[in-house]
Design a protein around this motif. Sequence first.
Motif, PDB file in Angstrom:
ATOM      1  N   GLY A   1       6.568 -36.072 -25.441  1.00 46.69           N
ATOM      2  CA  GLY A   1       5.927 -37.442 -25.281  1.00 46.69           C
ATOM      3  C   GLY A   1       5.224 -37.728 -26.662  1.00 46.69           C
ATOM      4  N   ARG A   2       4.064 -37.518 -26.824  1.00 40.33           N
ATOM      5  CA  ARG A   2       3.485 -37.805 -27.992  1.00 40.33           C
ATOM      6  C   ARG A   2       2.816 -36.627 -28.800  1.00 40.33           C
ATOM      7  NH1 ARG A   2       7.162 -40.761 -28.388  1.00 40.33           N
ATOM      8  NH2 ARG A   2       7.202 -43.142 -28.717  1.00 40.33           N
ATOM      9  N   GLY A   3       2.289 -36.433 -29.844  1.00 36.70           N
ATOM     10  CA  GLY A   3       1.881 -35.355 -30.454  1.00 36.70           C
ATOM     11  C   GLY A   3       0.277 -35.370 -30.315  1.00 36.70           C
ATOM     12  N   ASN A   4      -0.327 -36.629 -30.153  1.00 35.28           N
ATOM     13  CA  ASN A   4      -1.754 -36.518 -29.614  1.00 35.28           C
ATOM     14  C   ASN A   4      -2.191 -35.861 -28.231  1.00 35.28           C
ATOM     15  OD1 ASN A   4      -0.554 -38.782 -28.177  1.00 35.28           O
ATOM     16  ND2 ASN A   4      -2.515 -39.342 -27.396  1.00 35.28           N
ATOM     17  N   LEU A   5      -1.006 -35.451 -27.788  1.00 38.16           N
ATOM     18  CA  LEU A   5      -1.695 -34.747 -26.254  1.00 38.16           C
ATOM     19  C   LEU A   5      -2.465 -33.607 -26.716  1.00 38.16           C
ATOM     20  CD1 LEU A   5      -0.918 -34.599 -23.153  1.00 38.16           C
ATOM     21  CD2 LEU A   5       0.653 -32.954 -24.005  1.00 38.16           C
ATOM     22  N   VAL A   6      -2.564 -32.840 -27.530  1.00 42.49           N
ATOM     23  CA  VAL A   6      -3.056 -31.349 -27.537  1.00 42.49           C
ATOM     24  C   VAL A   6      -3.518 -31.533 -29.386  1.00 42.49           C
ATOM     25  CG1 VAL A   6      -0.931 -30.117 -27.886  1.00 42.49           C
ATOM     26  CG2 VAL A   6      -3.420 -28.995 -27.492  1.00 42.49           C
ATOM     27  N   ASP A   7      -4.761 -31.214 -29.581  1.00 43.08           N
ATOM     28  CA  ASP A   7      -5.027 -30.764 -30.942  1.00 43.08           C
ATOM     29  C   ASP A   7      -4.198 -29.509 -31.153  1.00 43.08           C
ATOM     30  OD1 ASP A   7      -6.285 -29.504 -33.147  1.00 43.08           O
ATOM     31  OD2 ASP A   7      -8.154 -30.321 -32.561  1.00 43.08           O
ATOM     32  N   GLU A   8      -3.502 -29.636 -32.450  1.00 42.10           N
ATOM     33  CA  GLU A   8      -2.732 -28.495 -32.467  1.00 42.10           C
ATOM     34  C   GLU A   8      -3.209 -27.130 -32.852  1.00 42.10           C
ATOM     35  OE1 GLU A   8      -0.019 -30.170 -35.679  1.00 42.10           O
ATOM     36  OE2 GLU A   8       0.979 -31.330 -34.125  1.00 42.10           O
ATOM     37  N   LYS A   9      -4.707 -27.513 -33.459  1.00 44.36           N
ATOM     38  CA  LYS A   9      -5.356 -25.955 -33.687  1.00 44.36           C
ATOM     39  C   LYS A   9      -5.408 -25.386 -32.276  1.00 44.36           C
ATOM     40  CE  LYS A   9      -7.980 -27.510 -37.583  1.00 44.36           C
ATOM     41  NZ  LYS A   9      -9.435 -28.208 -38.055  1.00 44.36           N
ATOM     42  N   VAL A  10      -5.930 -26.148 -31.157  1.00 47.65           N
ATOM     43  CA  VAL A  10      -6.110 -25.666 -29.713  1.00 47.65           C
ATOM     44  C   VAL A  10      -4.805 -24.918 -29.280  1.00 47.65           C
ATOM     45  CG1 VAL A  10      -6.312 -26.301 -27.400  1.00 47.65           C
ATOM     46  CG2 VAL A  10      -7.699 -27.154 -29.185  1.00 47.65           C
ATOM     47  N   LEU A  11      -3.498 -25.564 -29.543  1.00 46.73           N
ATOM     48  CA  LEU A  11      -2.238 -25.056 -29.245  1.00 46.73           C
ATOM     49  C   LEU A  11      -1.993 -23.854 -29.867  1.00 46.73           C
ATOM     50  CD1 LEU A  11       0.503 -25.349 -27.883  1.00 46.73           C
ATOM     51  CD2 LEU A  11       1.200 -26.928 -29.578  1.00 46.73           C
ATOM     52  N   ILE A  12      -1.986 -23.819 -31.213  1.00 45.44           N
ATOM     53  CA  ILE A  12      -1.923 -22.440 -32.209  1.00 45.44           C
ATOM     54  C   ILE A  12      -2.636 -21.526 -31.561  1.00 45.44           C
ATOM     55  CG2 ILE A  12      -2.183 -21.428 -34.136  1.00 45.44           C
ATOM     56  CD1 ILE A  12      -1.379 -24.291 -35.363  1.00 45.44           C
ATOM     57  N   GLN A  13      -3.900 -21.676 -31.143  1.00 44.91           N
ATOM     58  CA  GLN A  13      -4.819 -20.684 -30.771  1.00 44.91           C
ATOM     59  C   GLN A  13      -4.437 -20.140 -29.290  1.00 44.91           C
ATOM     60  OE1 GLN A  13      -8.933 -21.604 -30.237  1.00 44.91           O
ATOM     61  NE2 GLN A  13      -9.382 -20.149 -28.772  1.00 44.91           N
ATOM     62  N   ALA A  14      -3.612 -21.106 -28.578  1.00 41.12           N
ATOM     63  CA  ALA A  14      -3.171 -20.429 -27.174  1.00 41.12           C
ATOM     64  C   ALA A  14      -1.819 -19.641 -27.518  1.00 41.12           C
ATOM     65  CB  ALA A  14      -3.039 -21.784 -26.592  1.00 41.12           C
ATOM     66  N   ILE A  15      -1.181 -20.056 -28.501  1.00 41.34           N
ATOM     67  CA  ILE A  15       0.199 -19.285 -28.652  1.00 41.34           C
ATOM     68  C   ILE A  15      -0.158 -18.022 -29.207  1.00 41.34           C
ATOM     69  CG2 ILE A  15       2.227 -19.214 -30.007  1.00 41.34           C
ATOM     70  CD1 ILE A  15       2.051 -22.246 -30.064  1.00 41.34           C
ATOM     71  N   GLN A  16      -1.262 -17.838 -30.016  1.00 45.95           N
ATOM     72  CA  GLN A  16      -1.409 -16.439 -30.971  1.00 45.95           C
ATOM     73  C   GLN A  16      -2.252 -15.755 -29.854  1.00 45.95           C
ATOM     74  OE1 GLN A  16      -3.830 -18.264 -34.195  1.00 45.95           O
ATOM     75  NE2 GLN A  16      -2.125 -17.761 -35.524  1.00 45.95           N
ATOM     76  N   ALA A  17      -3.076 -16.254 -28.758  1.00 48.48           N
ATOM     77  CA  ALA A  17      -3.896 -15.440 -27.734  1.00 48.48           C
ATOM     78  C   ALA A  17      -3.046 -15.027 -26.498  1.00 48.48           C
ATOM     79  CB  ALA A  17      -5.012 -16.330 -27.248  1.00 48.48           C
ATOM     80  N   GLU A  18      -1.619 -15.710 -26.793  1.00 48.29           N
ATOM     81  CA  GLU A  18      -0.427 -15.180 -25.648  1.00 48.29           C
ATOM     82  C   GLU A  18      -1.034 -15.791 -24.320  1.00 48.29           C
ATOM     83  OE1 GLU A  18       0.561 -11.040 -25.821  1.00 48.29           O
ATOM     84  OE2 GLU A  18       1.600 -11.282 -27.962  1.00 48.29           O
ATOM     85  N   GLU A  19      -1.775 -16.914 -24.353  1.00 52.32           N
ATOM     86  CA  GLU A  19      -1.909 -17.668 -23.073  1.00 52.32           C
ATOM     87  C   GLU A  19      -0.852 -18.218 -22.450  1.00 52.32           C
ATOM     88  OE1 GLU A  19      -6.719 -18.564 -23.709  1.00 52.32           O
ATOM     89  OE2 GLU A  19      -5.174 -19.983 -24.541  1.00 52.32           O
ATOM     90  N   ILE A  20       0.234 -18.674 -23.286  1.00 55.55           N
ATOM     91  CA  ILE A  20       1.471 -19.207 -22.921  1.00 55.55           C
ATOM     92  C   ILE A  20       2.582 -18.304 -23.524  1.00 55.55           C
ATOM     93  CG2 ILE A  20       0.620 -21.503 -22.472  1.00 55.55           C
ATOM     94  CD1 ILE A  20       1.632 -22.328 -25.184  1.00 55.55           C
ATOM     95  N   GLY A  21       3.959 -18.437 -22.655  1.00 53.82           N
ATOM     96  CA  GLY A  21       4.961 -17.662 -23.261  1.00 53.82           C
ATOM     97  C   GLY A  21       5.689 -18.340 -24.359  1.00 53.82           C
ATOM     98  N   TYR A  22       5.859 -19.762 -24.076  1.00 45.57           N
ATOM     99  CA  TYR A  22       6.861 -20.212 -25.103  1.00 45.57           C
ATOM    100  C   TYR A  22       6.308 -21.587 -25.272  1.00 45.57           C
ATOM    101  CZ  TYR A  22      10.415 -16.817 -24.304  1.00 45.57           C
ATOM    102  OH  TYR A  22      11.205 -15.650 -23.876  1.00 45.57           O
ATOM    103  N   ALA A  23       6.582 -22.313 -26.590  1.00 47.84           N
ATOM    104  CA  ALA A  23       6.168 -23.664 -26.827  1.00 47.84           C
ATOM    105  C   ALA A  23       7.318 -24.430 -27.381  1.00 47.84           C
ATOM    106  CB  ALA A  23       4.931 -23.827 -27.902  1.00 47.84           C
ATOM    107  N   VAL A  24       7.704 -25.395 -26.931  1.00 47.92           N
ATOM    108  CA  VAL A  24       9.027 -26.226 -27.169  1.00 47.92           C
ATOM    109  C   VAL A  24       8.429 -27.365 -27.514  1.00 47.92           C
ATOM    110  CG1 VAL A  24      11.122 -26.918 -26.753  1.00 47.92           C
ATOM    111  CG2 VAL A  24      10.468 -24.880 -25.648  1.00 47.92           C
TER     112      VAL A  24
END
Length: 314
Positions: free
Chosen positions: A225-248
């Motif tokens: 949609g649009r990049g404003n949906l999530v603070d990218e720092k929050v997204l990166i943290q979720a990826i690094q903490a393996e809270e999600i499997g993939y981010a596309v």
Amino acid sequence: MRIYFTFEPRPDLREPLLAQFPQVDFIFENGLSNEELEKADVLVTYGEDLTADTIQYATKLKWIFVASAGIEKMPAQAIMERGILVSNVRGIHKTPMAESMLAHILAIKRAVPWIYEQQKTREWSKKARQTELRDSTALILGPGAIGSEVGRLLQAFGVTTVGCNRSGKEAPYMDKMVSFTQLTEALPNADIVISVLPKTQETTHLLKEEHFAAMKSSTIFMNFGRGNLVDEKVLIQAIQAEEIGYAVLDVFEEEPLSSDHPLWTLPNVVVSPHISSHSSRYVERSLEIFKPSLTKWLKGETDLENVVDLSRGY
């Protein structure tokens, strides 16, 4: 009537337009000039060239047709103050974007990137981690034209679709609907989370740390949609903490993504340079929306397709 295009359609698309509306004076240019803007009754643009400064030259302008679904880069306040009607091509992206999303999902589920890498190294291995799409649940944020189309395709693969919007009202090709206030409760059941939400004040940083914490560790998270949906720092943290499997990701808070941005190198992240809507048929489909609206406009009618409410941002 003078209609000013700030882009040039291909000859095979331009000629039928000229033939259908011989009473109209069409001007086609690559880029916006203030001189032509002064003379235009109607402006056809992708929406990124008009500014609060240049619109002051548009003294005759009554209608802006935006050959894009997004209007956030347009000078909304200045346009509203001048009483100019704005319409866009909402829904035009649904076919290429839905196909792009499905392609990414199937590629992950069937380990296609892994297979390609094995070919590069000429290694014969059957250790691919492959899963099935069938019997999954997809949570679709923003089940409008695009979200409903990807819902239709996913249902054909045996996927349960859950739509999420502000009101929770029904949407096509959704097995169930929830509102934004019910989002946290819906996330733990989703195998795939897809956002096609527009950029508004309400959607800015809609997804927070608690939302990613609520997702399955195997979830495929997709933002188209649009990049404003999530603070990218929050997204990166979720990826690094393996809270999600993939981010596309097809959209980002700042574009283009800088070459040193950590999203380029994080595991299980797909960076798509905002191209999911691209198609060789884009201008063709835009004109299919423009022509009926122009027919109405020439008759003095203003109930055009996809009239935009600039105060709401869509």
